[in-house]
Design an enzyme around this catalytic site. Structure first.
Site, short mmCIF file in Angstrom:
data_model
loop_
_atom_site.label_atom_id
_atom_site.label_comp_id
_atom_site.label_asym_id
_atom_site.label_seq_id
_atom_site.Cartn_x
_atom_site.Cartn_y
_atom_site.Cartn_z
N LYS A 111 0.42 4.17 -0.25
CA LYS A 111 -0.28 5.96 0.71
C LYS A 111 -0.21 6.84 -0.48
CE LYS A 111 -0.35 2.93 5.04
NZ LYS A 111 -0.24 2.78 6.20
N GLU A 127 -6.51 4.61 8.47
CA GLU A 127 -6.32 6.00 8.34
C GLU A 127 -7.67 6.36 7.88
OE1 GLU A 127 -2.85 5.23 5.62
OE2 GLU A 127 -1.98 5.44 7.55
N GLY A 162 3.21 3.00 10.30
CA GLY A 162 4.10 3.69 10.68
C GLY A 162 5.46 4.06 11.93
N GLU A 181 -4.24 -4.28 11.53
CA GLU A 181 -3.48 -3.77 11.09
C GLU A 181 -3.63 -2.79 12.40
OE1 GLU A 181 -2.50 -2.77 6.75
OE2 GLU A 181 -3.65 -1.09 7.97
N HIS A 233 -9.59 1.33 5.70
CA HIS A 233 -7.58 0.97 6.22
C HIS A 233 -8.28 2.15 7.54
CE1 HIS A 233 -3.92 2.12 6.73
NE2 HIS A 233 -3.16 1.26 6.36
N ASN A 248 0.84 -1.06 -0.15
CA ASN A 248 0.08 -0.27 -0.18
C ASN A 248 0.74 1.29 0.20
OD1 ASN A 248 -1.84 1.91 0.84
ND2 ASN A 248 -2.00 1.39 2.68
N SER A 266 4.30 -2.48 10.18
CA SER A 266 5.97 -1.91 10.32
C SER A 266 6.21 -3.11 9.55
CB SER A 266 6.49 -1.56 11.15
OG SER A 266 6.06 -0.17 12.46
P1 13P Z 1 3.90 0.02 7.63
O1 13P Z 1 3.81 -0.57 6.91
O2 13P Z 1 4.08 1.70 6.94
O3 13P Z 1 3.59 0.28 9.01
O4 13P Z 1 1.67 0.65 7.06
C1 13P Z 1 1.14 -0.58 7.20
C2 13P Z 1 -0.16 0.22 6.27
O5 13P Z 1 -0.78 0.51 7.31
C3 13P Z 1 -0.44 -0.78 5.16
O6 13P Z 1 -1.35 -0.40 5.13
#
Ligand code: 13P
Length: 253
Positions: free
Chosen positions: A11, A100, A176, A170, A98, A9, A216
């Protein structure tokens, strides 16, 4: 056998040039290095979708994903994108829910259930995300929260339809942050989610659904995570922006 999946992803990252370059590098590496029984899914921002589709070419184990979709078919929804649009561009997987999107765009289970339905109606695979924030885990409410998210968005589906869904656990505190869930924490939650599905539907259905871990994931921790019995792969953020790292993750099964 459940599918092994490494999904990247991106983003809101890359521009036209850097995104095309990243996709080319990943596709070349995956074609020459990654076992063909691993499904690799590239999930770039929308504006890359047709370009990345061309780059994927005939590769059988590389798929194209979208990061979101609108829940209506079409109409006056400025700035949104529909399932039909995505499908017509060769998208096969769509991330739904997600954290976010839940956090910054107020998406809730009722809306996510509609999005999942729409993705399935257009013959694509929803990658449905769930996961708790740190304060929820610290209050020992993480199982309740993930149950609410999974039930609320998915349990209106028929047995036939839920089998088409991929789930991604997640934990928000691991996204992140560089802090990964321990293998035990991931396995425990994945087994819990699978049991929810077994209790609602049946064991065979639960056993057929791929549950990915996200938060992560890096080349250094992917192997241990992916060897947990209920972890079927990863939904990768930051490390998917580095072709070498993402390919190494896809080789970690
Ligand atoms: P990271 O791998 O940057 O922690 O992000 C995970 C994520 O949100 C994938 O959708």
């Amino acid at each position: 056998m459940r599918k092994k999946i490494a999904a990247g992803n991106w983003k809101m990252n890359t521009n036209l040039t850097t995104g095309q370059q990243l996709a080319s590098e990943v596709i070349n590496m995956v074609n020459s290095e990654v076992n063909s029984d691993v499904q690799v899914i590239l999930i770039p921002p929308y504006f890359h979708i047709t370009g990345v589709k061309k780059l994927i070419g005939p590769a059988k184990n590389i798929f194209l994903g979208a990061q979101n979709v609108h829940h209506e078919d079409s109409g006056a929804y400025t700035g949104e994108i529909s399932a039909e649009m995505l499908q017509s561009c060769g998208v096969t997987h769509v991330v739904v829910g997600h954290s976010e999107r839940r956090e910054y765009f107020g998406e809730d289970e009722a809306l996510l259930a509609k999005k999942v339905r729409k993705v399935l109606d257009f013959g694509m695979t929803p990658i449905f995300c769930c996961g708790e924030k740190l304060e929820v885990r610290e209050a020992d409410k993480h199982f309740d929260l993930n149950k609410k998210q999974v039930e609320g968005a998915l349990f209106g589906l028929s047995e036939e339809d839920i089998k088409k869904v991929v789930i991604a656990y997640e934990p928000v505190w691991a996204i992140g942050t560089g802090v990964t869930a321990s293998d035990d924490q991931a396995q425990e939650m994945h087994a819990f989610i699978r049991k929810l599905i077994a209790d609602k539907y049946n064991q065979a259905t639960a056993d057929s659904i791929s549950i990915l871990y996200g938060g992560s994931v890096k080349p250094g921790n992917a192997k241990a995570l992916f060897s947990c019995p209920d972890v079927d792969g990863g939904l990768v953020g930051g490390a998917s922006l580095k072709s070498r790292d993402f390919t190494d993750i896809a080789k970690s099964f």
